[in-house]
Design a protein around this motif. Structure first.
Motif, short mmCIF file in Angstrom:
data_model
loop_
_atom_site.label_atom_id
_atom_site.label_comp_id
_atom_site.label_asym_id
_atom_site.label_seq_id
_atom_site.Cartn_x
_atom_site.Cartn_y
_atom_site.Cartn_z
N ALA A 143 7.30 -2.75 -8.17
CA ALA A 143 8.20 -2.94 -7.91
C ALA A 143 9.56 -2.35 -6.75
CB ALA A 143 8.63 -4.19 -8.76
N ALA A 144 10.33 -1.39 -7.20
CA ALA A 144 10.70 -0.46 -7.28
C ALA A 144 10.21 0.47 -5.59
CB ALA A 144 11.50 0.56 -7.85
N ALA A 145 9.61 0.65 -5.83
CA ALA A 145 8.92 1.60 -4.45
C ALA A 145 8.77 0.89 -3.22
CB ALA A 145 7.38 2.12 -4.77
N VAL A 146 7.97 -0.76 -3.91
CA VAL A 146 8.04 -1.92 -2.11
C VAL A 146 9.58 -2.25 -2.13
CG1 VAL A 146 7.99 -4.33 -1.71
CG2 VAL A 146 6.09 -3.30 -2.98
N SER A 147 10.51 -1.79 -2.69
CA SER A 147 11.79 -2.71 -2.19
C SER A 147 12.18 -1.58 -1.46
CB SER A 147 12.78 -2.64 -3.98
OG SER A 147 13.95 -2.92 -3.08
N TRP A 148 11.83 -0.05 -1.63
CA TRP A 148 12.71 1.16 -0.98
C TRP A 148 12.01 1.12 0.52
CZ3 TRP A 148 10.12 5.66 1.05
CH2 TRP A 148 10.81 6.35 0.85
N TRP A 149 10.45 1.14 0.03
CA TRP A 149 9.98 0.97 1.57
C TRP A 149 10.08 -0.63 2.52
CZ3 TRP A 149 7.03 4.57 3.98
CH2 TRP A 149 6.91 5.33 3.52
N GLU A 151 1.05 -1.45 -0.04
CA GLU A 151 -0.14 0.29 0.04
C GLU A 151 0.79 1.31 0.41
OE1 GLU A 151 -3.49 0.16 2.55
OE2 GLU A 151 -2.63 -1.47 3.11
N LEU A 152 2.11 1.20 1.29
CA LEU A 152 2.99 2.29 0.96
C LEU A 152 3.53 3.20 -0.61
CD1 LEU A 152 4.63 1.53 4.39
CD2 LEU A 152 2.66 3.52 4.03
N ALA A 153 4.11 1.64 -1.29
CA ALA A 153 4.62 1.65 -2.61
C ALA A 153 3.25 1.99 -3.49
CB ALA A 153 4.69 -0.12 -3.47
N GLY A 154 2.17 1.97 -3.54
CA GLY A 154 0.93 2.55 -4.10
C GLY A 154 1.49 4.26 -4.07
N LEU A 155 1.15 4.09 -3.02
CA LEU A 155 1.12 5.80 -2.85
C LEU A 155 2.32 6.60 -3.42
CD1 LEU A 155 0.15 8.66 -0.80
CD2 LEU A 155 1.12 7.51 0.65
N LEU A 156 3.50 5.51 -3.55
CA LEU A 156 4.96 6.50 -3.57
C LEU A 156 4.52 6.65 -4.82
CD1 LEU A 156 7.14 7.71 -2.77
CD2 LEU A 156 8.39 4.86 -3.14
N VAL A 157 4.05 5.50 -5.73
CA VAL A 157 4.15 5.74 -6.99
C VAL A 157 3.22 6.80 -7.76
CG1 VAL A 157 3.58 4.08 -9.42
CG2 VAL A 157 4.84 3.13 -6.77
N ASP A 158 2.01 6.71 -7.12
CA ASP A 158 1.13 7.92 -7.44
C ASP A 158 1.42 9.21 -7.06
OD1 ASP A 158 -2.32 8.36 -8.13
OD2 ASP A 158 -1.75 9.61 -5.95
N THR A 159 1.91 9.60 -5.72
CA THR A 159 3.00 10.37 -5.73
C THR A 159 3.62 11.15 -6.87
OG1 THR A 159 2.35 9.78 -3.44
CG2 THR A 159 4.12 12.73 -3.81
N VAL A 160 4.70 10.20 -7.15
CA VAL A 160 5.90 10.16 -8.20
C VAL A 160 5.13 9.91 -9.10
CG1 VAL A 160 7.96 9.45 -8.72
CG2 VAL A 160 7.71 8.91 -6.28
N ASP A 161 4.18 8.98 -9.85
CA ASP A 161 3.66 10.02 -11.34
C ASP A 161 2.63 11.31 -11.25
OD1 ASP A 161 4.61 7.01 -12.07
OD2 ASP A 161 3.32 6.56 -11.95
#
Length: 174
Positions: free
Chosen positions: A41-47, A17-27
């Motif tokens: 996947a990169a966002a999941v790894s970062w979190w 879920e946090l990765a989904g937020l990160l993707v939305d924010t950056v995109d």
């Protein structure tokens, strides 16, 4: 919406879920250290990498949930040097695009500031892209603009942009 501080286990359980937020924010164009398009996947790894810092007490993460998903987050990064235990950096304040304009950014900021005061932090600092919507939030919340650094970081499109540094002095809670 509920805002909760995440421990290591909660952060690990919420990485998708946090990765989904990160993707939305950056995109969505926010300059928070990543280039678009952001790979999930990169966002999941970062979190996942943040979990170690949370466990060590070097990072505090709060997440806002709308009942179905994570729609916002903010973090405080604590320095590990003895001469800097009075300060923290506010990092990765994110609000999902479809929940912006409802006061969630202010609520997350207030949550981090209150926690910093409780932890006896007397100085917060941050950087944000110059002329971004975030600058209005920080200015209206009493943060002081310290200066601008040109060509500090690339925005999500890869264009070098200036960043504005802010700080806020806090009175600890008694």
């Amino acid at each position: 919406m509920t805002v909760t501080r995440l421990d290591q286990a909660q952060l690990s359980a919420s990485v998708d879920e946090l990765a989904g937020l990160l993707v939305d924010t950056v995109d969505g164009g926010a300059s928070i250290g990543f280039l678009a398009p952001m790979d999930h996947a990169a966002a999941v790894s970062w979190w996942k990498e943040r979990a170690t810092a949370v466990a060590a007490g070097h990072l505090a993460v709060w997440a806002a949930h709308d009942g179905h998903r994570v729609v916002g987050t903010v973090s405080l990064a604590f320095p590990d040097k003895p001469n800097s235990c009075h300060r923290a950096e506010l990092v990765k304040l994110m609000v999902h695009r479809d929940t912006r304009g409802q006061g969630l950014g202010r609520r997350l900021l207030d949550t981090a500031e209150k926690a910093a005061r409780a932890a006896k932090i007397t100085l917060l600092h941050l950087d944000t892209e110059t002329d971004s919507p975030a600058e209005r939030l920080y200015g209206s919340a009493g943060w002081t603009r310290a200066g601008v650094i040109p060509d500090y970081a690339a925005d999500p499109a890869g264009v070098l942009r200036p960043t504005t540094l802010y700080y806020k002095r806090l009175e600890p809670t008694t």
